[in-house]
Design a protein around this motif. Structure first.
Motif, PDB file in Angstrom:
ATOM      1  N   ARG A 235       0.841  -1.195   0.000  1.00 18.39           N
ATOM      2  CA  ARG A 235       0.000   0.000   0.000  1.00 18.39           C
ATOM      3  C   ARG A 235       0.876   1.243   0.000  1.00 18.39           C
ATOM      4  NH1 ARG A 235      -4.749  -1.648   4.385  1.00 18.39           N
ATOM      5  NH2 ARG A 235      -5.668  -3.324   3.106  1.00 18.39           N
ATOM      6  N   THR A 236       0.656   2.093  -0.980  1.00  8.90           N
ATOM      7  CA  THR A 236       1.335   3.379  -1.074  1.00  8.90           C
ATOM      8  C   THR A 236       0.316   4.492  -0.848  1.00  8.90           C
ATOM      9  OG1 THR A 236       0.990   3.526  -3.468  1.00  8.90           O
ATOM     10  CG2 THR A 236       2.957   2.353  -2.715  1.00  8.90           C
ATOM     11  N   ARG A 315       7.065   5.547   1.481  1.00  6.72           N
ATOM     12  CA  ARG A 315       6.998   4.645   2.625  1.00  6.72           C
ATOM     13  C   ARG A 315       5.926   3.580   2.375  1.00  6.72           C
ATOM     14  NH1 ARG A 315       7.231   8.716   7.876  1.00  6.72           N
ATOM     15  NH2 ARG A 315       9.330   9.586   7.449  1.00  6.72           N
ATOM     16  N   PRO A 316       6.254   2.551   1.625  1.00  7.65           N
ATOM     17  CA  PRO A 316       5.253   1.520   1.346  1.00  7.65           C
ATOM     18  C   PRO A 316       4.976   0.677   2.582  1.00  7.65           C
ATOM     19  CG  PRO A 316       7.359   0.887   0.432  1.00  7.65           C
ATOM     20  CD  PRO A 316       7.545   2.291   0.953  1.00  7.65           C
ATOM     21  N   ARG A 317       3.747   0.253   2.710  1.00 10.70           N
ATOM     22  CA  ARG A 317       3.346  -0.634   3.796  1.00 10.70           C
ATOM     23  C   ARG A 317       2.970  -1.994   3.218  1.00 10.70           C
ATOM     24  NH1 ARG A 317      -1.335   2.219   6.895  1.00 10.70           N
ATOM     25  NH2 ARG A 317      -1.957   2.618   4.742  1.00 10.70           N
ATOM     26  N   LEU A 318       3.345  -3.018   3.939  1.00  7.77           N
ATOM     27  CA  LEU A 318       3.164  -4.390   3.449  1.00  7.77           C
ATOM     28  C   LEU A 318       2.037  -5.054   4.220  1.00  7.77           C
ATOM     29  CD1 LEU A 318       4.580  -6.182   1.316  1.00  7.77           C
ATOM     30  CD2 LEU A 318       5.863  -7.211   3.187  1.00  7.77           C
ATOM     31  N   VAL A 319       1.072  -5.596   3.497  1.00  2.85           N
ATOM     32  CA  VAL A 319      -0.053  -6.316   4.095  1.00  2.85           C
ATOM     33  C   VAL A 319      -0.117  -7.706   3.466  1.00  2.85           C
ATOM     34  CG1 VAL A 319      -2.540  -6.359   4.479  1.00  2.85           C
ATOM     35  CG2 VAL A 319      -1.310  -4.166   4.469  1.00  2.85           C
ATOM     36  N   VAL A 320      -0.183  -8.732   4.304  1.00  8.03           N
ATOM     37  CA  VAL A 320      -0.233 -10.117   3.825  1.00  8.03           C
ATOM     38  C   VAL A 320      -1.681 -10.491   3.544  1.00  8.03           C
ATOM     39  CG1 VAL A 320       0.327 -12.518   4.318  1.00  8.03           C
ATOM     40  CG2 VAL A 320       1.810 -10.686   5.154  1.00  8.03           C
ATOM     41  N   ARG A 321      -1.937 -11.020   2.351  1.00 10.36           N
ATOM     42  CA  ARG A 321      -3.281 -11.429   1.955  1.00 10.36           C
ATOM     43  C   ARG A 321      -3.576 -12.837   2.450  1.00 10.36           C
ATOM     44  NH1 ARG A 321      -3.492 -11.141  -4.285  1.00 10.36           N
ATOM     45  NH2 ARG A 321      -5.575 -11.952  -3.834  1.00 10.36           N
ATOM     46  N   SER A 322      -4.836 -13.042   2.825  1.00  6.68           N
ATOM     47  CA  SER A 322      -5.261 -14.368   3.259  1.00  6.68           C
ATOM     48  C   SER A 322      -5.491 -15.253   2.042  1.00  6.68           C
ATOM     49  CB  SER A 322      -6.542 -14.264   4.084  1.00  6.68           C
ATOM     50  OG  SER A 322      -7.049 -15.554   4.371  1.00  6.68           O
TER      51      SER A 322
END
Length: 415
Positions: A235-236, A315-322
């Motif tokens: 996510r940016t 500052r990208p944020r990392l989210v793990v997908r289910s």
């Protein structure tokens, strides 16, 4: 001299003079049988052996003329004939058993010794272990120390009913797959010992990038447990970008690397030092390790159109997908837990008149009919209750209910 002494001297002279006739008789018996398939007659062997022995006996007679008038001569002749006939018999047997056409291909079809075969049930298997040092392949960089030690202490179970040439091919393919080796050569002996010559991996990261995507590395906060193959969303400020994790490296991984051999415990890669010295790019050490989390660098495979926005992100944020849950397996598990069985049947001619509504404890979950009006072609699956008519010949159905009743219904209607 007394008779026992004469017999002993005869045996001695027979052994002394019978060596050459025995060698000649054995060689001729082997050659004649091997090339012509015919056994040399025993009478010819006797004549040949006596002829050769007479030459030697004549030479002995020149030295000691009294031998011709002594009993030892008869004993010596008998010993010579027995030696010649025995050698001829062995040579003839060897000529019959030795393959007529001996090629390098036939020599390679060697099998394992029976001593190293392990029986698991009715199937034989063998444990292949390396012998000696793991050698470097010419023309490639040397193997890293960690990978060399892994190969040296490894063992692999393979079917024991295969020739050694096939075992070598299978072991080489397994090593190439498990360790991403650029090239490998394996030689296995009858005792299940393997001599391995291997080349280190090269360009394995590019092989993991799916077609049509690009690999991009970003620095961000890495979730604990992130590993290669996880689906993530970056996510940016402006957008969200989906991708697949190719490798992960965090500060905790760097500390482990500094204390170890320089290998990436998560991605299985070795990073080139800043000095630019030549060394293998990647070494698969641990494939299934998960990241301990923290600030780190993640390499992600993304679509081509997402490369520039991802590189430009501050500052990208990392989210793990289910990955979700397979509801089908949950449904089967619940049915089995309740004592029900689900079975797929094809209705035969005898069960064409079966009415699923007549079996109160058996439920037809889905049916796919085969109609004569469509030329024998099958329609799509129809799920749920409310089946209008009885099952017809050729119809396929999933039925559910108590296991015994389902089996009885399947026997009555199936084919």
């Amino acid at each position: 001299m007394t008779l026992p002494v004469e017999i002993l001297l005869g045996v001695y002279l027979g052994l002394l003079t019978g060596i050459v006739p025995a060698l000649v008789a054995g060689s001729l018996g082997f050659l004649v049988r091997y090339f012509s398939g015919v056994t040399l007659p025993g009478f010819g062997v006797v004549v040949l052996a006596l002829s050769i022995a007479s030459v030697q006996g004549g030479l002995l007679g020149l030295v000691e003329p009294s031998i011709a008038q002594s009993p030892r001569l008869l004993v010596a002749v008998l010993v010579v004939l027995m030696l010649a006939l025995y050698a001829h018999n062995q040579g003839d047997k060897l000529g019959a058993e030795l393959p007529r056409r001996l090629s390098l291909t036939a020599l390679r079809q060697r099998t394992l010794s029976a001593d190293v075969v392990e029986l698991v049930g009715t199937v034989g298997q063998v444990t292949i272990r390396p012998t000696g040092e793991i050698r470097d392949m010419e023309g490639y960089p040397p193997l890293p120390a960690a990978l060399r030690q892994t190969l040296k202490t490894g063992s692999w179970k393979l079917p024991a009913d295969l020739p050694l040439s096939e075992l070598e091919v299978r072991l080489a393919e397994r090593l190439r797959t498990d360790h991403d080796l650029a090239d490998v050569d394996v030689s296995i002996d009858e005792q299940g010992r393997a001599t391995i010559v291997a080349a280190p991996p090269s360009g394995s990261l590019s092989r993991r990038v799916p077609a049509g995507t690009r690999a991009v590395s970003i620095e961000t906060l890495v979730p604990t447990g992130l590993a290669r193959g996880d689906e993530v969303v970056v996510r940016t400020v402006e957008r969200s970008i989906r991708g697949t994790v190719l490798s992960v490296r965090t500060a905790a991984d760097a500390e482990d690397t500094a204390a170890g051999d320089g290998d990436d415990p998560v991605s299985g890669e070795t990073t080139l030092p800043d000095s630019g010295t030549e060394s293998p790019v990647e070494v698969p050490v641990r494939r299934s390790g998960a990241s301990p989390g923290g600030i780190g660098r993640v390499t992600i495979a993304v679509a081509r159109r997402d490369v520039d926005p991802l590189l430009a992100a501050d500052r990208p944020r990392l989210v793990v997908r289910s990955r979700g849950t397979n509801r089908e397996f949950e449904a089967f598990a619940l049915a089995k837990r309740a004592g029900y069985a689900i079975r797929r049947i094809t209705v035969g001619a005898d069960g064409a008149s079966a009415d699923p509504r007549s079996a109160a404890n058996v439920t037809v979950v889905a049916v796919r009919r085969q109609g004569s009006e469509t030329g024998g072609r099958r329609h799509g699956w129809v799920f749920g209750p409310g089946i209008e008519r009885s099952l017809g010949a050729g119809d396929e159905a999933f039925v559910a209910g108590p296991e015994t009743l389902v089996e009885e219904f399947a026997e009555a209607t199936g084919r």
